[in-house]
Enzyme design. Sequence first.
Site, PDB file in Angstrom:
ATOM      1  N   GLY A  36       0.731  -0.812   0.546  1.00  9.10           N
ATOM      2  CA  GLY A  36       0.026  -0.013  -0.287  1.00  9.10           C
ATOM      3  C   GLY A  36       0.844   0.955   0.016  1.00  9.10           C
ATOM      4  O   GLY A  36       0.622   2.147  -0.417  1.00  9.10           O
ATOM      5  N   HIS A  37       2.041   1.129   0.796  1.00  8.69           N
ATOM      6  CA  HIS A  37       3.039   2.033   0.779  1.00  8.69           C
ATOM      7  C   HIS A  37       3.544   2.682   0.049  1.00  8.69           C
ATOM      8  O   HIS A  37       4.033   3.023  -1.693  1.00  8.69           O
ATOM      9  CB  HIS A  37       4.400   1.937   2.312  1.00  8.69           C
ATOM     10  CG  HIS A  37       3.266   2.201   3.279  1.00  8.69           C
ATOM     11  ND1 HIS A  37       3.155   1.279   4.797  1.00  8.69           N
ATOM     12  CD2 HIS A  37       2.383   3.516   4.144  1.00  8.69           C
ATOM     13  CE1 HIS A  37       2.571   1.238   5.668  1.00  8.69           C
ATOM     14  NE2 HIS A  37       2.730   2.398   5.892  1.00  8.69           N
ATOM     15  N   SER A 187      -2.836  -2.903   4.801  1.00  8.17           N
ATOM     16  CA  SER A 187      -2.285  -2.398   6.721  1.00  8.17           C
ATOM     17  C   SER A 187      -0.478  -2.972   7.405  1.00  8.17           C
ATOM     18  O   SER A 187      -1.054  -4.407   7.651  1.00  8.17           O
ATOM     19  CB  SER A 187      -3.556  -2.455   7.616  1.00  8.17           C
ATOM     20  OG  SER A 187      -3.235  -1.975   8.761  1.00  8.17           O
TER      21      SER A 187
END
Length: 283
Positions: A36-37, A187
């Site tokens: 995600g990052h 996450s």
Amino acid sequence: MIIYREVAVLKNKIAETRQYGKTIGLVPTMGALHSGHISLISASIKKCDITVCSIFVNPTQFNDPTDFEKYPDNISNDILMLENSGCDILFLPSVTEIYPAGTDRQNHYDIGELEYIFEGKYRPGHFQGVCQVVHRLLDIVDPHYLFMGQKDYQQCQVIMRLVQIIKCRAEVIIVKTVRENSGLAMSSRNLRLTEEQKKSAAGIFKMLMYIKNNFTTIPIPQINIYATDYLLTNGFQKVDYVAIADADTLHPVNDLSEAARLVALAAAFIGEVRLIDNMVLTD
Ligand code: PAF
């Protein structure tokens, strides 16, 4: 990739970069990086000449001290991932570099209802801490673009409000949530789930899809009850909230006529791990 730990040294580099007319993208993170990052880094690399990623576990946004202590720390892996992603600069400051005058809050940011609803209700003070650190990072890096992940939907709304309040010239770019094949949103907290719990955790995405497919035909208060029951009978032990809200203000709605754009938001526990997710219903 160059690693900067000191504000003054990074600021010199940024001033030089701006002098050459280059555009700067900032991706603020608290480390424990995942794909995600990296999607935020990739979006910045695509749009900007220079991408700065910050890793700073901000003590002022943790309302629960044990959450702060348990926050995963995996800096050597983070550095490797950033190197491989093509990130130009990693800003890795200490607490005293970010808060030379101490961590007490000097400002109260007037973010309105966003401070008290949903995440704000369950994590008092959290968004003030987020505003405090993002304000400081924006002052230091002075980026053209600030990249934020849609996974933290309310945080994105808070940051959009913050840049208006502080009259910051950076444009906020919101990048879509990256999901595992099961639908589970990426996450850092997923690291704390067992394989079995991870399977159950995907239920939050299935529940959001259920809302997306049914929100025009089932009354909203009823759909919220169905969705909560679904989570509680599919591996979640506690539901903080499931709600449909105005996608811009996050004011909760009970009827479709109350807002032009809608988002479904949820927060629930699997074991001790609190997961949040969201889905925009009206694209
Ligand atoms: O989303 C996060 O990781 C943090 O809240 C942020 C934006 C990096 C501020 O500490």
